[in-house]
Scaffold this active site. Structure first.
Site, short mmCIF file in Angstrom:
data_model
loop_
_atom_site.label_atom_id
_atom_site.label_comp_id
_atom_site.label_asym_id
_atom_site.label_seq_id
_atom_site.Cartn_x
_atom_site.Cartn_y
_atom_site.Cartn_z
N CYS A 1 -22.50 12.19 0.98
CA CYS A 1 -23.48 11.52 0.34
C CYS A 1 -23.68 10.24 1.15
O CYS A 1 -23.29 9.96 2.27
CB CYS A 1 -22.61 11.00 -0.84
SG CYS A 1 -21.05 9.91 -0.69
N ARG B 1 -21.50 8.32 6.68
CA ARG B 1 -21.81 6.86 7.35
C ARG B 1 -20.45 6.36 7.04
O ARG B 1 -19.57 6.57 6.07
CB ARG B 1 -22.63 6.15 6.25
CG ARG B 1 -24.27 6.42 6.63
CD ARG B 1 -24.64 5.92 8.09
NE ARG B 1 -26.16 6.10 8.28
CZ ARG B 1 -26.46 7.23 9.08
NH1 ARG B 1 -25.42 7.95 9.33
NH2 ARG B 1 -27.95 7.28 9.19
N ASP C 1 -16.91 11.21 12.62
CA ASP C 1 -18.12 11.12 13.46
C ASP C 1 -18.77 9.76 13.26
O ASP C 1 -19.76 9.38 13.91
CB ASP C 1 -19.36 12.26 13.11
CG ASP C 1 -20.31 12.12 14.25
OD1 ASP C 1 -20.19 12.12 15.57
OD2 ASP C 1 -21.72 11.94 13.83
N GLU D 1 -18.77 0.86 13.75
CA GLU D 1 -19.37 1.60 15.06
C GLU D 1 -20.39 0.87 15.75
O GLU D 1 -20.46 1.18 17.12
CB GLU D 1 -19.52 2.82 14.69
CG GLU D 1 -21.18 2.84 13.89
CD GLU D 1 -21.57 4.36 13.66
OE1 GLU D 1 -20.84 5.32 13.12
OE2 GLU D 1 -22.66 4.70 13.85
N HIS E 1 -20.62 9.30 16.77
CA HIS E 1 -22.01 9.75 15.92
C HIS E 1 -22.81 10.61 16.63
O HIS E 1 -23.77 10.33 17.25
CB HIS E 1 -22.82 8.29 15.97
CG HIS E 1 -23.51 8.21 14.68
ND1 HIS E 1 -23.72 7.28 13.73
CD2 HIS E 1 -24.52 9.14 14.11
CE1 HIS E 1 -24.49 7.45 12.68
NE2 HIS E 1 -25.04 8.96 12.84
P1 NAD Z 1 -29.55 14.02 0.95
O1 NAD Z 1 -30.38 12.78 0.60
O2 NAD Z 1 -30.18 15.33 1.25
O3 NAD Z 1 -28.21 14.12 0.28
C1 NAD Z 1 -27.51 13.24 0.03
C2 NAD Z 1 -26.76 13.89 -1.54
O4 NAD Z 1 -25.81 12.80 -2.03
C3 NAD Z 1 -27.67 13.79 -2.59
O5 NAD Z 1 -27.61 15.12 -3.27
C4 NAD Z 1 -27.36 12.89 -3.59
O6 NAD Z 1 -27.64 13.35 -4.86
C5 NAD Z 1 -25.73 12.65 -3.19
N1 NAD Z 1 -25.33 11.33 -3.69
C6 NAD Z 1 -25.98 10.17 -3.75
N2 NAD Z 1 -24.89 9.33 -4.48
C7 NAD Z 1 -23.78 9.92 -4.58
C8 NAD Z 1 -22.55 9.87 -5.12
N3 NAD Z 1 -22.18 8.59 -5.45
N4 NAD Z 1 -21.46 10.62 -5.35
C9 NAD Z 1 -21.80 12.09 -4.99
N5 NAD Z 1 -22.90 12.35 -4.31
C10 NAD Z 1 -23.99 11.33 -4.10
O7 NAD Z 1 -29.03 13.55 2.49
P2 NAD Z 1 -28.56 14.56 3.76
O8 NAD Z 1 -29.70 14.55 4.49
O9 NAD Z 1 -27.72 15.62 3.36
O10 NAD Z 1 -27.60 13.35 4.61
C11 NAD Z 1 -26.51 13.04 3.89
C12 NAD Z 1 -25.88 11.78 4.96
O11 NAD Z 1 -25.58 12.08 6.17
C13 NAD Z 1 -27.04 10.62 5.04
O12 NAD Z 1 -27.13 9.78 3.98
C14 NAD Z 1 -26.75 10.28 6.34
O13 NAD Z 1 -25.97 8.91 6.09
C15 NAD Z 1 -25.69 11.21 6.90
N6 NAD Z 1 -26.22 11.51 8.36
C16 NAD Z 1 -25.18 11.73 9.43
C17 NAD Z 1 -25.66 12.14 10.82
C18 NAD Z 1 -24.80 12.06 11.83
O14 NAD Z 1 -25.25 12.27 13.06
N7 NAD Z 1 -23.44 11.80 11.75
C19 NAD Z 1 -27.06 12.72 10.86
C20 NAD Z 1 -27.60 12.73 9.83
C21 NAD Z 1 -27.28 12.19 8.53
#
Ligand code: NAD
Length: 338
Positions: free
Chosen positions: A206, A235, A259, A264, A296
């Site tokens: 999320c 995050r 990750d 960080e 990351h």
């Molecule tokens: P997305 O917006 O497609 O999906 C996020 C989901 O979380 C949505 O379905 C939303 O409804 C849900 N959500 C929101 N609040 C919530 C809560 N309180 N409880 C449960 N679910 C909740 O985003 P995504 O593209 O799947 O990315 C997810 C996260 O991954 C991003 O926010 C980003 O922080 C992280 N990310 C990390 C990397 C990395 O390299 N480590 C790379 C890209 C994204």
């Protein structure tokens, strides 16, 4: 459009320059430092800044950028938790991002952490290189038949759920908006407390918003199955690191794959191998044999970098031409409430 690219690494330069081709030609200037209130003056005379996950776009930085004529913040990432959106709106700056580049990159890395932790591949690799062929301490379990809990089933969470389902795990999910495709696959949506109670593996996908800050705190750790595997590739601040350290010490958390990390910004993406790390919480995490941390890198595939660069160039062009952005691309304070 004149664009100042911050936090530049050689790979950023390579992929952004390769994507800077007609019709998306822009004048890119690459800066190595992170974008902070101290480095914001570097953006003087640029109409746009291009920023990454650990750039600090707080009110002070944004004020400095606005004063110097910047009108667009083009994030080359999906998350926008590092931007004070209210400040951007006050100063009339537009904020755009790359909402989806490769959910597979992050999902596959997530599953990589799960596999490595379960079968202790990180330890086995080091052992074999030392001529130690003993199996003691490397015992894992079949993932098949285990229960995984996916928190957040957006783009990335959906791919993770599908892969784990393919491995034969029972998949539970928690999200404010359930994904129909997962329901059809047989994934059960449950309240967070039930997911924590039932899952052998808990994986976080999320976004970081005020409601999800320290989603995994001492209470959540207590609710989890003893010996649970906890994975965070979303995050850092989704996890209260001190609470998780206590959980690791007591054995409540069986293993941890990260990750991302709360603090960080001062560590990741830099080679600090000749320095003394000052963050005692992070160094404590490194002492656990059952903790695997990557810096990351979940997004870091060729496909993802190409897609990020292409979309970033498109975002710059769209702004320059005054065309409306896709609603997923432009981020506004209103967006935080969804
Ligand atoms: P997305 O917006 O497609 O999906 C996020 C989901 O979380 C949505 O379905 C939303 O409804 C849900 N959500 C929101 N609040 C919530 C809560 N309180 N409880 C449960 N679910 C909740 O985003 P995504 O593209 O799947 O990315 C997810 C996260 O991954 C991003 O926010 C980003 O922080 C992280 N990310 C990390 C990397 C990395 O390299 N480590 C790379 C890209 C994204």
């Amino acid at each position: 459009m004149k664009t100042a690219v911050f936090s530049t690494k050689p790979y950023d330069r390579q992929f952004l320059q390769a994507a800077c081709v007609p019709p998306d030609v822009h004048e890119l200037t690459f800066f190595e430092p992170r974008l902070t209130r101290e480095t914001a003056p570097l953006a003087a005379g640029f109409r746009a800044v291009c920023a990454f996950v650990n750039d600090v776009l707080d009110a002070a930085t944004i004020g400095q950028l606005a004063e110097r004529g910047v009108r667009l913040i083009a994030l080359r990432c999906a998350g926008f938790n590092n931007v004070d959106l209210q400040a951007a709106q006050r100063h009339g700056l537009c904020v755009v991002r790359v909402p989806a580049y490769s959910p597979h990159a992050v999902a596959e890395h997530t599953v990589g952490l799960i596999l490595a932790l379960n079968r202790k591949l990180h330890k086995a690799y080091a052992r074999v290189r030392e001529g130690n062929f003993s199996l003691d301490g490397l015992l894992g379990w079949d993932l098949h038949g285990q229960t995984a809990g996916v928190v957040g089933t957006g783009r990335i969470g959906c791919v993770v759920a599908r892969i784990l389902h393919g491995f034969g795990l029972r998949v539970l999910a928690h999200d404010l908006v359930p994904a129909q495709e997962l329901r059809e696959l047989g994934v059960h949506y449950v309240p967070l407390a039930e997911l924590l109670r039932e899952s052998d593996i808990v994986t976080l996908h999320c976004p970081l918003v005020p409601e999800t800050h320290h989603l995994i705190n001492a209470e959540a750790v207590r609710q989890m199955k003893p010996g649970v595997m906890l994975i965070n590739t979303s995050r850092g601040p989704l996890i209260d690191t001190q609470a998780v350290i206590q959980g690791l010490k007591s054995g409540q958390i069986g293993c941890l794959g990260l990750d991302v990390y709360e603090e960080e910004a001062d560590l990741f993406f830099e080679d600090l191998s000749n320095q003394v790390i000052q963050d005692d919480v992070f160094t404590r995490l490194l002492t656990f044999p059952n903790v695997l941390i990557t810096a990351h890198q979940a997004f870091f595939t060729r496909n993802a970098l190409e897609a990020i660069a292409r979309q970033t160039m498109r975002n710059l062009s769209c702004f320059e031409r005054g065309e409306p952005f896709d609603p997923q691309v432009e981020v506004t304070p209103q967006r935080l409430r969804h």
